[in-house]
Design an enzyme around this catalytic site. Structure first.
Site, PDB file in Angstrom:
ATOM      1  N   HIS A 147      -8.245   3.960  10.557  1.00 17.76           N
ATOM      2  CA  HIS A 147      -7.459   3.483  11.692  1.00 17.76           C
ATOM      3  C   HIS A 147      -6.538   4.589  12.172  1.00 17.76           C
ATOM      4  O   HIS A 147      -6.378   5.613  11.507  1.00 17.76           O
ATOM      5  CB  HIS A 147      -6.688   2.207  11.334  1.00 17.76           C
TER       6      HIS A 147
ATOM      7  N   HIS B 178      -3.319   5.015  12.612  1.00 14.61           N
ATOM      8  CA  HIS B 178      -1.973   5.331  12.102  1.00 14.61           C
ATOM      9  C   HIS B 178      -1.881   6.782  11.632  1.00 14.61           C
ATOM     10  O   HIS B 178      -2.782   7.282  10.952  1.00 14.61           O
ATOM     11  CB  HIS B 178      -1.591   4.372  10.960  1.00 14.61           C
TER      12      HIS B 178
ATOM     13  N   ASP C 151      -0.424   8.425   9.325  1.00 15.92           N
ATOM     14  CA  ASP C 151      -0.580   8.854   7.919  1.00 15.92           C
ATOM     15  C   ASP C 151      -2.055   9.039   7.535  1.00 15.92           C
ATOM     16  O   ASP C 151      -2.358   9.693   6.539  1.00 15.92           O
ATOM     17  CB  ASP C 151       0.146   7.901   6.941  1.00 15.92           C
TER      18      ASP C 151
ATOM     19  N   HIS D  46      -5.435  -5.457   9.373  1.00 13.86           N
ATOM     20  CA  HIS D  46      -4.252  -4.605   9.411  1.00 13.86           C
ATOM     21  C   HIS D  46      -3.532  -4.827  10.743  1.00 13.86           C
ATOM     22  O   HIS D  46      -4.006  -5.589  11.572  1.00 13.86           O
ATOM     23  CB  HIS D  46      -4.706  -3.149   9.212  1.00 13.86           C
TER      24      HIS D  46
ATOM     25  N   ASP E 284      -6.094   0.623   5.675  1.00 12.79           N
ATOM     26  CA  ASP E 284      -5.036  -0.262   5.178  1.00 12.79           C
ATOM     27  C   ASP E 284      -5.441  -1.697   5.496  1.00 12.79           C
ATOM     28  O   ASP E 284      -5.970  -1.958   6.558  1.00 12.79           O
ATOM     29  CB  ASP E 284      -3.732   0.063   5.881  1.00 12.79           C
TER      30      ASP E 284
ATOM     31  N   HIS F 116      -2.967   4.635  -1.687  1.00 13.06           N
ATOM     32  CA  HIS F 116      -1.993   4.284  -0.647  1.00 13.06           C
ATOM     33  C   HIS F 116      -0.756   3.660  -1.305  1.00 13.06           C
ATOM     34  O   HIS F 116      -0.312   2.571  -0.976  1.00 13.06           O
ATOM     35  CB  HIS F 116      -2.635   3.319   0.368  1.00 13.06           C
TER      36      HIS F 116
HETATM   37 ZN   LIG Z   1      -1.401   3.891   5.885  1.00 10.35          ZN
HETATM   38 ZN   LIG Z   2      -1.823   1.667   8.580  1.00 13.39          ZN
END
Ligand SMILES: [Zn+2]
Ligand SMILES: [Zn+2]
Length: 296
Positions: free
Chosen positions: A61, A63, A65, A138, A205, A263
Protein backbone atom coordinates in the site's frame (compact mmCIF):
# COMPACT_ATOMS: atom_id res chain seq x y z
CA UNK A 1 15.39 -23.31 -2.84
CA UNK A 2 13.83 -20.07 -1.64
CA UNK A 3 15.82 -17.66 0.50
CA UNK A 4 14.03 -14.85 2.26
CA UNK A 5 15.80 -11.98 4.04
CA UNK A 6 14.06 -9.40 6.20
CA UNK A 7 15.47 -5.96 5.40
CA UNK A 8 13.28 -3.83 7.64
CA UNK A 9 10.90 -4.94 10.38
CA UNK A 10 9.70 -1.75 12.07
CA UNK A 11 6.33 -0.10 11.53
CA UNK A 12 5.64 3.58 10.75
CA UNK A 13 9.05 4.90 11.88
CA UNK A 14 12.48 3.27 12.07
CA UNK A 15 14.19 2.49 15.37
CA UNK A 16 17.87 2.02 16.18
CA UNK A 17 17.60 -1.67 15.56
CA UNK A 18 14.92 -1.88 12.88
CA UNK A 19 14.55 -0.38 9.42
CA UNK A 20 11.26 0.25 7.64
CA UNK A 21 9.30 -2.61 6.06
CA UNK A 22 10.84 -4.66 3.30
CA UNK A 23 11.95 -8.20 2.65
CA UNK A 24 13.66 -9.86 -0.28
CA UNK A 25 12.94 -13.26 -1.78
CA UNK A 26 15.73 -14.89 -3.77
CA UNK A 27 14.52 -17.40 -6.27
CA UNK A 28 16.32 -18.92 -9.21
CA UNK A 29 18.93 -16.13 -9.39
CA UNK A 30 16.35 -13.33 -9.15
CA UNK A 31 15.52 -11.00 -6.27
CA UNK A 32 11.94 -9.96 -5.57
CA UNK A 33 11.29 -7.17 -3.07
CA UNK A 34 8.13 -6.95 -1.01
CA UNK A 35 7.59 -3.36 0.19
CA UNK A 36 10.40 -0.87 0.07
CA UNK A 37 10.55 1.37 3.13
CA UNK A 38 13.05 4.18 3.49
CA UNK A 39 16.61 2.86 3.68
CA UNK A 40 15.86 -0.46 1.99
CA UNK A 41 18.78 -0.10 -0.43
CA UNK A 42 21.27 0.27 2.43
CA UNK A 43 19.79 -2.74 4.20
CA UNK A 44 20.25 -4.70 0.95
CA UNK A 45 23.96 -3.84 0.99
CA UNK A 46 24.23 -4.69 4.66
CA UNK A 47 22.57 -8.08 4.35
CA UNK A 48 24.03 -9.09 0.98
CA UNK A 49 20.96 -8.78 -1.25
CA UNK A 50 22.22 -8.00 -4.73
CA UNK A 51 20.33 -5.03 -6.24
CA UNK A 52 21.45 -5.89 -9.75
CA UNK A 53 19.48 -9.15 -9.51
CA UNK A 54 16.27 -7.24 -8.72
CA UNK A 55 13.42 -8.43 -10.94
CA UNK A 56 10.27 -6.86 -9.45
CA UNK A 57 8.93 -4.92 -6.46
CA UNK A 58 5.56 -5.67 -4.86
CA UNK A 59 4.08 -2.84 -2.77
CA UNK A 60 1.27 -3.57 -0.30
CA UNK A 61 0.00 0.00 0.00
CA UNK A 62 0.96 3.60 -0.56
CA UNK A 63 1.86 4.58 3.05
CA UNK A 64 5.29 6.17 3.17
CA UNK A 65 6.83 3.62 5.53
CA UNK A 66 6.34 0.98 2.80
CA UNK A 67 7.23 3.03 -0.29
CA UNK A 68 9.70 5.88 0.20
CA UNK A 69 12.74 3.60 -0.28
CA UNK A 70 11.76 3.23 -3.93
CA UNK A 71 12.98 6.80 -4.61
CA UNK A 72 16.57 6.06 -3.64
CA UNK A 73 16.75 2.51 -4.90
CA UNK A 74 15.62 3.45 -8.43
CA UNK A 75 18.33 6.12 -8.66
CA UNK A 76 21.08 3.80 -7.47
CA UNK A 77 20.01 1.25 -10.09
CA UNK A 78 20.36 4.03 -12.68
CA UNK A 79 23.85 4.91 -11.40
CA UNK A 80 24.71 1.22 -11.72
CA UNK A 81 23.62 1.45 -15.38
CA UNK A 82 20.68 -0.88 -15.19
CA UNK A 83 19.10 -1.43 -18.59
CA UNK A 84 16.50 -4.12 -17.85
CA UNK A 85 12.97 -2.86 -17.25
CA UNK A 86 11.75 -2.99 -13.65
CA UNK A 87 8.16 -3.78 -12.74
CA UNK A 88 6.62 -2.28 -9.61
CA UNK A 89 3.26 -3.65 -8.49
CA UNK A 90 0.99 -1.38 -6.43
CA UNK A 91 -2.68 -1.31 -5.45
CA UNK A 92 -4.72 0.05 -8.33
CA UNK A 93 -5.23 3.77 -7.78
CA UNK A 94 -1.78 4.29 -6.22
CA UNK A 95 0.16 4.24 -9.49
CA UNK A 96 0.60 8.04 -9.68
CA UNK A 97 1.96 8.32 -6.15
CA UNK A 98 4.57 5.66 -6.88
CA UNK A 99 5.41 7.15 -10.29
CA UNK A 100 6.11 10.45 -8.49
CA UNK A 101 8.86 8.74 -6.46
CA UNK A 102 10.55 7.88 -9.75
CA UNK A 103 10.09 11.24 -11.47
CA UNK A 104 9.91 14.10 -8.95
CA UNK A 105 13.44 15.44 -9.63
CA UNK A 106 13.53 14.64 -13.34
CA UNK A 107 16.32 12.10 -12.85
CA UNK A 108 17.38 10.22 -15.96
CA UNK A 109 16.82 6.55 -15.25
CA UNK A 110 18.09 4.89 -18.42
CA UNK A 111 15.80 1.90 -17.94
CA UNK A 112 12.08 1.46 -18.09
CA UNK A 113 10.05 1.56 -14.89
CA UNK A 114 6.74 -0.21 -15.38
CA UNK A 115 4.17 0.50 -12.68
CA UNK A 116 1.29 -1.95 -12.63
CA UNK A 117 -1.91 -1.52 -10.64
CA UNK A 118 -3.02 -4.76 -9.03
CA UNK A 119 -6.38 -6.24 -8.17
CA UNK A 120 -6.76 -9.54 -6.41
CA UNK A 121 -5.56 -12.62 -8.27
CA UNK A 122 -2.32 -13.61 -9.97
CA UNK A 123 -0.28 -10.51 -10.76
CA UNK A 124 3.07 -12.00 -11.76
CA UNK A 125 4.01 -15.28 -13.41
CA UNK A 126 7.68 -16.08 -12.90
CA UNK A 127 7.57 -19.50 -14.60
CA UNK A 128 8.27 -21.80 -11.66
CA UNK A 129 6.31 -19.54 -9.30
CA UNK A 130 3.55 -16.96 -9.30
CA UNK A 131 2.71 -14.00 -7.09
CA UNK A 132 -0.92 -13.60 -6.15
CA UNK A 133 -2.48 -10.47 -4.60
CA UNK A 134 -5.27 -10.55 -2.04
CA UNK A 135 -7.21 -7.80 -0.29
CA UNK A 136 -6.26 -6.60 3.19
CA UNK A 137 -8.18 -4.50 5.71
CA UNK A 138 -6.29 -1.27 6.30
CA UNK A 139 -6.99 2.48 6.35
CA UNK A 140 -6.12 2.78 2.64
CA UNK A 141 -6.47 0.20 -0.19
CA UNK A 142 -3.93 -2.52 0.60
CA UNK A 143 -3.04 -5.90 -0.86
CA UNK A 144 -1.10 -8.78 0.61
CA UNK A 145 0.92 -11.08 -1.62
CA UNK A 146 1.34 -14.84 -1.79
CA UNK A 147 4.56 -16.16 -3.33
CA UNK A 148 3.47 -19.53 -4.65
CA UNK A 149 5.97 -21.98 -6.04
CA UNK A 150 4.32 -24.30 -8.54
CA UNK A 151 4.17 -28.02 -7.76
CA UNK A 152 6.90 -30.02 -9.46
CA UNK A 153 6.12 -33.31 -11.18
CA UNK A 154 8.83 -35.96 -11.31
CA UNK A 155 8.67 -39.10 -13.45
CA UNK A 156 9.31 -42.43 -11.73
CA UNK A 157 11.61 -43.79 -14.44
CA UNK A 158 11.27 -47.52 -13.71
CA UNK A 159 7.49 -47.35 -13.56
CA UNK A 160 7.27 -45.33 -16.76
CA UNK A 161 9.55 -47.81 -18.54
CA UNK A 162 7.48 -50.75 -17.32
CA UNK A 163 4.33 -49.19 -18.80
CA UNK A 164 6.06 -48.52 -22.12
CA UNK A 165 6.57 -44.73 -21.88
CA UNK A 166 9.60 -43.58 -23.83
CA UNK A 167 11.05 -40.71 -25.91
CA UNK A 168 8.58 -37.98 -26.87
CA UNK A 169 5.79 -39.76 -25.00
CA UNK A 170 6.97 -38.09 -21.78
CA UNK A 171 6.25 -34.67 -23.22
CA UNK A 172 2.90 -35.75 -24.61
CA UNK A 173 1.89 -37.27 -21.28
CA UNK A 174 2.93 -34.09 -19.41
CA UNK A 175 0.94 -31.90 -21.79
CA UNK A 176 -2.22 -34.01 -22.07
CA UNK A 177 -2.32 -35.69 -18.66
CA UNK A 178 -2.84 -39.14 -20.18
CA UNK A 179 -1.65 -41.21 -23.14
CA UNK A 180 -2.94 -44.29 -24.94
CA UNK A 181 -0.53 -47.19 -25.25
CA UNK A 182 -1.79 -50.25 -27.08
CA UNK A 183 -5.16 -50.99 -25.60
CA UNK A 184 -4.57 -49.18 -22.30
CA UNK A 185 -4.35 -45.63 -21.02
CA UNK A 186 -1.55 -44.37 -18.79
CA UNK A 187 -2.34 -41.35 -16.65
CA UNK A 188 0.31 -38.85 -15.56
CA UNK A 189 -0.36 -39.68 -11.90
CA UNK A 190 0.42 -43.38 -12.57
CA UNK A 191 4.08 -42.69 -13.34
CA UNK A 192 4.89 -39.52 -11.42
CA UNK A 193 5.26 -38.12 -7.93
CA UNK A 194 4.36 -34.52 -7.11
CA UNK A 195 6.64 -32.31 -5.04
CA UNK A 196 4.52 -29.63 -3.41
CA UNK A 197 5.67 -26.06 -4.07
CA UNK A 198 6.43 -23.67 -1.22
CA UNK A 199 3.80 -21.08 -0.27
CA UNK A 200 4.74 -17.83 1.49
CA UNK A 201 2.04 -15.33 2.43
CA UNK A 202 2.68 -11.69 3.39
CA UNK A 203 -0.03 -9.64 5.10
CA UNK A 204 0.82 -6.04 6.08
CA UNK A 205 -0.68 -3.58 7.00
CA UNK A 206 -3.96 -5.06 8.07
CA UNK A 207 -6.52 -6.08 10.63
CA UNK A 208 -6.79 -9.88 10.94
CA UNK A 209 -8.63 -10.77 7.72
CA UNK A 210 -10.61 -13.70 6.30
CA UNK A 211 -8.81 -13.17 2.99
CA UNK A 212 -5.46 -13.82 4.68
CA UNK A 213 -6.74 -16.97 6.40
CA UNK A 214 -8.05 -18.27 3.11
CA UNK A 215 -4.93 -17.74 1.01
CA UNK A 216 -2.60 -18.83 3.83
CA UNK A 217 -4.33 -22.20 4.27
CA UNK A 218 -1.54 -24.73 4.88
CA UNK A 219 1.17 -22.21 3.88
CA UNK A 220 4.79 -22.91 4.75
CA UNK A 221 5.26 -19.39 6.08
CA UNK A 222 2.94 -16.56 7.04
CA UNK A 223 4.54 -13.15 7.50
CA UNK A 224 1.99 -11.02 9.32
CA UNK A 225 2.16 -7.57 10.77
CA UNK A 226 2.01 -7.31 14.56
CA UNK A 227 2.29 -3.64 15.34
CA UNK A 228 1.06 -3.89 18.92
CA UNK A 229 0.82 -6.09 22.01
CA UNK A 230 -2.49 -6.99 23.70
CA UNK A 231 -2.46 -3.88 25.91
CA UNK A 232 -2.99 -1.76 22.78
CA UNK A 233 -5.65 -3.92 21.14
CA UNK A 234 -7.99 -0.91 20.95
CA UNK A 235 -5.36 1.16 19.14
CA UNK A 236 -4.74 -1.72 16.72
CA UNK A 237 -8.42 -1.68 15.85
CA UNK A 238 -8.58 2.11 15.47
CA UNK A 239 -5.49 2.31 13.27
CA UNK A 240 -6.33 -0.79 11.26
CA UNK A 241 -3.35 -2.82 12.44
CA UNK A 242 -3.04 -6.15 14.30
CA UNK A 243 -1.79 -7.28 17.67
CA UNK A 244 0.63 -10.20 17.92
CA UNK A 245 -2.06 -12.52 19.26
CA UNK A 246 -4.48 -11.50 16.49
CA UNK A 247 -1.81 -12.38 13.93
CA UNK A 248 -1.25 -15.68 15.73
CA UNK A 249 -4.98 -16.46 15.58
CA UNK A 250 -4.86 -16.00 11.80
CA UNK A 251 -1.89 -18.39 11.62
CA UNK A 252 -3.69 -20.98 13.75
CA UNK A 253 -6.93 -20.82 11.76
CA UNK A 254 -5.04 -21.06 8.48
CA UNK A 255 -2.98 -24.00 9.76
CA UNK A 256 0.32 -22.56 8.55
CA UNK A 257 3.64 -24.20 9.42
CA UNK A 258 5.38 -21.07 10.67
CA UNK A 259 4.47 -17.49 11.59
CA UNK A 260 6.89 -14.57 11.49
CA UNK A 261 5.75 -11.26 12.95
CA UNK A 262 6.93 -7.96 11.47
CA UNK A 263 5.99 -4.23 11.36
CA UNK A 264 6.83 -3.91 15.05
CA UNK A 265 5.99 -0.61 16.77
CA UNK A 266 9.04 1.36 17.94
CA UNK A 267 7.66 1.24 21.51
CA UNK A 268 8.83 -2.39 21.78
CA UNK A 269 12.60 -2.44 22.24
CA UNK A 270 12.70 -6.21 21.79
CA UNK A 271 10.06 -8.49 20.35
CA UNK A 272 9.82 -10.51 23.56
CA UNK A 273 6.35 -9.42 24.70
CA UNK A 274 4.91 -9.87 21.24
CA UNK A 275 6.51 -13.27 20.86
CA UNK A 276 5.22 -14.50 24.23
CA UNK A 277 1.67 -13.32 23.53
CA UNK A 278 1.63 -14.82 20.05
CA UNK A 279 3.07 -18.16 21.17
CA UNK A 280 0.15 -18.63 23.57
CA UNK A 281 -2.05 -18.78 20.48
CA UNK A 282 0.31 -20.22 17.84
CA UNK A 283 3.46 -21.94 19.02
CA UNK A 284 5.72 -21.76 15.98
CA UNK A 285 6.04 -17.97 15.99
CA UNK A 286 9.15 -15.83 15.60
CA UNK A 287 9.48 -12.07 15.69
CA UNK A 288 11.47 -10.91 12.67
CA UNK A 289 14.70 -8.96 13.05
CA UNK A 290 16.44 -7.02 10.32
CA UNK A 291 18.74 -9.48 8.57
CA UNK A 292 16.80 -12.58 9.62
CA UNK A 293 17.13 -15.07 6.77
CA UNK A 294 14.90 -18.08 6.26
CA UNK A 295 15.41 -20.78 3.67
CA UNK A 296 12.52 -22.94 2.51
ZN1 LIG B 1 3.06 0.46 7.81
ZN1 LIG C 1 -0.08 1.42 6.54
Amino acid sequence: MIRLTFLGTSGSAPSKGRGLPSFAVWYDGGVYLFDCGEGTQRQMLKFGVNASSLRAIFITHVHGDHTIGIAGLLRTLALNRRTAPLEIFVPTGSEKAIAALASFDGAHMGYEIVIRGVHRGIVFDGGAFAVEAFGLEHSVPAYGYAFVEKDRVHFIKEKAARLGIKGTMFRELSAKGSIRIGRGTVRLGDVTTTEKGVRIVYASDTRPAQTTMKIAKGADLLIHEATYANELARLAEERMHSTASEAAAVARKAGVKMLVLTHISTRYKTGRVLQAEARKVFKNTEVAKDGLTITL
